[in-house]
Write an enzyme that holds these catalytic residues in place. Structure first.
Site, PDB file in Angstrom:
ATOM      1  N   GLY A   1      46.622  81.929  88.707  1.00 44.79           N
ATOM      2  CA  GLY A   1      45.017  82.949  88.976  1.00 44.79           C
ATOM      3  C   GLY A   1      44.522  83.567  87.330  1.00 44.79           C
ATOM      4  O   GLY A   1      42.944  82.930  87.291  1.00 44.79           O
TER       5      GLY A   1
ATOM      6  N   ASP B   1      56.797  84.317  91.071  1.00 42.06           N
ATOM      7  CA  ASP B   1      56.939  82.702  91.835  1.00 42.06           C
ATOM      8  C   ASP B   1      57.599  81.970  91.236  1.00 42.06           C
ATOM      9  O   ASP B   1      57.835  80.252  91.662  1.00 42.06           O
ATOM     10  CB  ASP B   1      55.536  82.435  92.661  1.00 42.06           C
ATOM     11  CG  ASP B   1      54.851  83.945  92.596  1.00 42.06           C
ATOM     12  OD1 ASP B   1      55.635  85.085  93.873  1.00 42.06           O
ATOM     13  OD2 ASP B   1      53.746  84.165  93.054  1.00 42.06           O
TER      14      ASP B   1
END
Ligand code: F6P
Length: 353
Positions: free
Chosen positions: A110, A133
């Site tokens: 992001g 992640d």
């Protein structure tokens, strides 16, 4: 030269190690060239208001922080400098007032997408990939992941003793968003009987069959499920929606959904533990401290060499860089042909299919 440094998105073990390595490398170089490092507070939020929030980073301020979790600069995963034209114009004014030549942006996919979008106001960025992640494109390992795997592995071993003693099926839900790396690596390291990933929609009958089999012999089962997993024909479990955020959905709770689905098929009690933010906290492992230091040092080299608009990467064990444009708006998920998937299958782990 004036270099900004910010941490964006969710926090992650190793952020401080990057801030330290970027700052120290630039300041040492600056002894002959004159470089100032400006820490930007709370991610892009620090550049968005009428009063930019920054502080000069000197050698002393980044000493003694290598081992610390979190980020001394603060972060935000909802700040969106591209939200509208007025916000963008304010960011541009702030960048000019501060005299920033380049910003080192430490964040996940992001944050990289936002950094890429900021080229429209002429802001040059150098990216450093962070995330528990491990889902950033073109980067095989982001720092923070190793620490999170260790935390989840520890949790799996701990619930195993309860599962074994009470003859229960213990479900452990991990973070990881739409990528299953964390559930897969921790599931393997923690000897989970069933590992469920976002990349493989699970068949409830297959999961139930594995637990029933174990009910007869071992009398307990351990299931590790990534928060982005979903049943065949079913949908994602969304915890909440966040307006105007670069990351508009927050996942969480699929472990409870699975418990409800599984319980009617089993004699043993089924219990769920959602690990949540403990996976993002704590001191980085030695591996993450070293990786974060290597990333931070390389980011500083990119700045010094004027190779802007690039993100540091690790590929085939080597530090390098790729254009931020190549990683913006993409994610690295687990391929079904990945060696870890094949290994898990061949040692008899149920992947829910
Ligand atoms: O991207 C990191 C991450 O921890 C994800 O694994 C998780 O889905 C998300 O951030 C949680 O974000 P928040 O802290 O906003 O709940």
């Amino acid at each position: 030269m004036r270099v900004g440094v910010l941490t964006g998105g969710g926090d992650c073990p190793g952020l401080n190690a990057v801030i330290r390595a970027v700052t120290k490398s630039l300041l040492r170089h600056g002894q002959c060239k004159g470089v100032q490092v400006l820490g930007i507070e709370d991610g892009f939020e620090g550049l968005m208001g009428g009063q930019p929030r920054t502080r000069v980073l000197r050698w002393d301020q980044v000493s003694g922080i290598l081992h610390m979790g979190g980020t001394i600069l603060g972060t935000s995963n909802s700040a969106n400098p591209l939200r509208d034209a007025a916000t963008l114009a304010q960011v541009q004014r702030n960048v000019r007032t501060l005299g920033l030549d380049v910003v080192v942006v430490i964040g996940g996919d992001g944050t990289m997408s936002l950094a890429h979008g900021l080229r429209q106001i002429g802001l040059a960025c150098v990216g450093v990939p962070k995330t528990i992640d491990n889902d950033i494109a073109l980067c095989e390992r982001s720092f923070g992941f190793d620490t999170a795997v260790a935390t989840v592995t520890d949790a799996l071993r701990r619930v195993e003793s309860t599962g074994n003693s009470h003859h229960r099926v213990m479900i452990v839900e991990t973070m990881g968003r739409h990528a299953g790396w964390l559930a897969l690596e921790a599931g393997l390291a923690g000897a989970a009987d069933v590992i469920l990933l976002p990349e493989i929609d699970y068949d409830l009958q297959a999961v139930a069959a594995r637990c029933q089999q174990r009910e007869k012999r071992q009398r307990y089962s351990i299931i590790c499920i990534g928060e982005g997993a979903k049943p065949r024909g079913g949908s994602l479990t969304v915890r909440e929606h966040v307006a105007h955020s670069p990351d508009p959905v927050r996942l969480g709770g699929v472990g409870h959904v699975l418990r409800e689905q599984l319980q009617p098929h089993l004699q043993s009690e089924v219990r769920t533990t959602v690990l949540g933010h403990v996976q993002r906290g704590g001191d980085p492992t030695p591996f993450d401290r070293v990786l974060a230091t290597r990333f931070g040092h390389h980011a500083a080299q990119l700045v010094i060499e004027g190779r802007l608009g690039r993100m540091v990467t690790l590929q085939d064990g080597r530090i390098g860089s790729v254009p931020i444009a190549d990683v913006a708006n993409t994610q690295r998920t687990v391929s079904l042909q990945h060696e870890l998937i094949i290994t898990a299958r061949n040692i008899g782990v149920c992947l829910g299919d």
